[in-house]
Design an enzyme around this catalytic site. Structure first.
Site, mmCIF file in Angstrom:
data_model
loop_
_atom_site.group_PDB
_atom_site.id
_atom_site.type_symbol
_atom_site.label_atom_id
_atom_site.label_comp_id
_atom_site.label_asym_id
_atom_site.label_seq_id
_atom_site.Cartn_x
_atom_site.Cartn_y
_atom_site.Cartn_z
ATOM 1 N N GLU A 439 0.837 -1.205 0.000
ATOM 2 C CA GLU A 439 0.000 0.000 0.000
ATOM 3 C C GLU A 439 0.870 1.253 0.000
ATOM 4 O O GLU A 439 1.563 1.547 0.975
ATOM 5 C CB GLU A 439 -0.892 -0.034 1.252
ATOM 6 C CG GLU A 439 -1.723 1.194 1.485
ATOM 7 C CD GLU A 439 -2.424 1.150 2.840
ATOM 8 O OE1 GLU A 439 -3.063 2.154 3.186
ATOM 9 O OE2 GLU A 439 -2.332 0.127 3.551
ATOM 10 N N ASP A 516 -8.036 1.682 6.374
ATOM 11 C CA ASP A 516 -7.715 1.757 4.948
ATOM 12 C C ASP A 516 -6.980 0.505 4.481
ATOM 13 O O ASP A 516 -7.217 -0.005 3.384
ATOM 14 C CB ASP A 516 -6.862 2.998 4.655
ATOM 15 C CG ASP A 516 -7.700 4.274 4.644
ATOM 16 O OD1 ASP A 516 -8.934 4.158 4.474
ATOM 17 O OD2 ASP A 516 -7.131 5.358 4.805
#
Length: 652
Positions: A439, A516
């Protein structure tokens, strides 16, 4: 069906040999799956009594001592003396491999059992096993044990021959209770969720049977944790359950059933506004996750019937080409349950039906029964809804074909999508190579420096990929992050997926331990589940588990993966310990990331598997679909993102 069921109906094919020496040959693994497999063998015996019309209820209990029992109200295991072996039918069933009434088709028209090895293997791999049989107003008992004989542990030995207890009863059936042997299994702790999912599936497949699960390890009020399943609609209820979080194109599932050439079939299906098909097939209650001849027969007949219907109602003209089966199956949820004798399974996991007769029988049955269904005026609206969905799917398919051609052309020019994005490894053997999907650029930069360049590649994601659950394949292919991922893996997607072309045999999702990060993980898993399912089925997808905390005192350094581990570490370290909470992977230096998350000797990876395809389908649709209320309820009831300690130090 036979009027009598006695020991003479039990055929013995092979003695019980070498089960404890090589348990993997009989149950696949001595891990969690193998542990539950020996329970399924006993459960399947009870369900066979149900599906052949001799029982109406099954009770499965996980006892406080760790043992499990299965009780049914069937005919009861035969208690008379076997004509060849000279011992009771009960003793034969639990001491002879491949012995049972299932090999005599006069008593069982069809039967389950994942590999057919039967109750004897459960007995052989247990510390002890006890049987109670209720027949003809009498109660019988027998016990077995594993013990050392001449320096060698032998399993499944009778403690005594079958006895009549002298009790009288108006009940009938069998109860089998056993304790898995901790000398054989890596764990002997039965998992409530695993058992409940399988029992729910069996309740759907066997209309009207009442199946109860009780867990005596967990007290609830004056009793114990328990669940009970009974579905009067059978597989119609199964389809409704799977589709609960979706919008359907017509109100009630289509249901047809019939028999031909000794093979019986039940089929229920319903279309939704989703873009993928979901066909769940079973043979004698066994999930055939790899498909087989029965699925081939269904698909061929279904496509032909739909094209014939389209021409009859004028939605396909004479000059128009027929639609493909894939078009008509877009958004389809179907459950196909087949019952037959002499089942031949293929494939490494024995979950693919190989009988050619099944293809012929199912093709004929579906062609006949579905044509009759759509010939009724009241059902034309269902057919037309399917046709409209299929025609739109055909247009999208053509657009996606063109998009894939463009993608392939771009990939052919110096790996267009990967330039400046993928940091490849130098190794040329895919079976040794790992791809870390990371990420963001910050974490990606750290991973690139920390990795072992010879076999570890890094692909940072710049923004969230789209949610494949809510998008058509042409929209999926248009997403830059998804295109990059497809190019990096090299295996294609959808019907073009070929695992032999996979560039990395470990695909590791490595995201931050926050909301997230979990969302990105869910999005990627949804994409793999929808368009590269074999990547998961073949065990190639993993989730990296970075630590949440670093605990330091002097020269002592330790990492904690959840709050419980942190509390333990702080107790050991005592006062003066410094605790660092990692908010993201980018906060770690290269050495920390390597030793905690990327080093194969020390990292924790969680392998992603699909144990229950129908339940996985339902879960993906709930979590990633449009049903907000169902998703909220599920998260409130089940979410526990810090439960990773059980995976620490393993790749399971």
């Amino acid at each position: 069906m036979a009027e009598t069921y006695s020991a003479g109906n039990i055929r013995v094919l092979e003695g019980l040999d070498a089960v404890r020496l090589r348990p993997g040959m009989y149950i696949g693994t001595t891990g969690v799956k193998g542990l539950h497999h020996i329970l399924w063998e006993i459960v399947d015996n009870a369900i066979d009594e149900v599906s052949n019309g001799f029982a109406t209820s099954v009770l499965v209990t996980i006892h406080r001592d760790g043992s499990a029992s299965v009780e049914d109200d069937g005919r009861g295991i035969p208690v008379d003396i076997h004509p060849q072996l000279g011992v009771s039918g009960v003793e034969v069933v639990f001491t002879q491999l491949h012995a049972g009434g299932k090999f005599d088709t006069s008593n069982y028209a069809h039967s389950g059992g994942l590999h057919g090895v039967g109750a004897s293997v459960t007995n052989a791999l247990s510390e002890w096993l006890r049987v109670e049989v209720r027949r003809d107003g009498k109660v019988y008992r027998m016990e077995f044990e594993s013990k050392e004989v001449n320096g060698e542990v032998k399993g499944g030995l009778p403690k005594y021959h079958l006895i009549e207890t002298g009790e009288t009863t108006d009940r009938h059936g069998s109860t089998v209770r056993f304790m898995p042997d901790k000398r054989i299994f890596e764990t002997v702790v039965f998992q409530f969720d695993v058992i409940s999912r399988r029992l729910k599936e069996l309740a759907f497949l066997n209309k009207g049977v009442r199946i109860k699960l009780v867990d005596e390890r967990v007290a609830v009020g004056d009793g114990y944790r328990s669940l009970e399943y009974c579905y009067d609609g059978g597989i119609i209820d199964f389809v409704k359950y799977i589709n609960e979080a979706r919008s359907t194109l017509y109100d009630e599932p289509v249901m047809i059933k019939g028999a031909r050439d000794g093979i019986s079939m039940e089929l229920a299906f319903q279309h939704t506004d989703a873009y993928t098909e979901n066909l769940f097939s079973y043979v004698n209650n066994i999930p055939t996750t790899e498909g087989g001849t029965h699925e081939t027969g269904f698909k061929a007949a279904y496509t032909k019937v739909m094209n014939d219907f389209a021409r009859r109602v004028g939605m396909l003209k004479e000059k128009d080409q027929n639609l493909l089966g894939d078009d008509y199956r877009e958004g389809l949820t179907a459950v196909l349950s087949v019952q037959m004798t002499n089942v031949q399974f293929e494939g490494q996991t024995k979950t693919k039906l190989g009988n050619p007769a099944a293809r012929v029988a199912i093709d004929g049955l579906v062609s006949q029964l579905l044509s009759e269904y759509f010939a009724l005026p009241e059902n034309e609206n269902v057919g037309e809804a399917i046709l409209k969905k299929g025609m739109l799917a055909a247009k999208v398919r053509e657009a996606a074909r063109k998009e894939k051609e463009i993608t392939r052309a771009k990939n052919a020019i110096d790996n267009f999508n990967l330039v400046g994005k993928l940091t490849p490894c130098t190794g040329k053997k895919p079976e040794n190579n790992e791809l870390f999907i990371v990420e963001g650029d910050s974490a990606g930069g750290t991973c690139k420096q920390a990795r072992a360049r010879s076999y570890q590649a890094v692909l940072p994601l710049r923004g969230k990929p789209l949610n494949a659950e809510k998008k058509r394949i042409d929209q999926v292919l248009a997403n830059e992050e998804i295109r990059t991922l497809i190019s990096a893996l090299g295996s294609g997607i959808g019907e073009d997926f070929n695992i032999d072309n996979l560039n990395y045999h470990k695909v590791v999702i490595l995201s931050d331990a926050d909301v997230d990060g979990y969302h990105i993980r869910a999005i990627l898993l949804t994409f793999f589940f929808r368009y590269m399912k074999d990547l998961i089925n073949e065990g190639k997808v993993y989730i990296g588990l970075p630590p949440l905390y670093k605990i330091e005192k002097g020269n002592q350094v330790e990492y904690a993966y959840d709050d419980a581990a942190l509390a333990e570490a702080k107790t050991r370290f005592g006062k003066g310990a410094i605790v660092q909470r990692y908010k993201g992977l980018g906060e770690m230096d290269t050495e920390q990331l390597w030793e905690t998350t990327m080093d194969p000797e020390r990292r924790a990876l969680m392998q992603v598997t699909i144990d229950d395809a129908a339940e996985a389908e339902k879960l993906v649709s709930v979590l990633m679909g449009d049903a907000v209320e169902l998703r909220r309820e599920y998260i409130i009831e089940n979410a526990d993102f810090n439960k990773v300690d059980e995976f620490k130090g393993s790749e399971k």
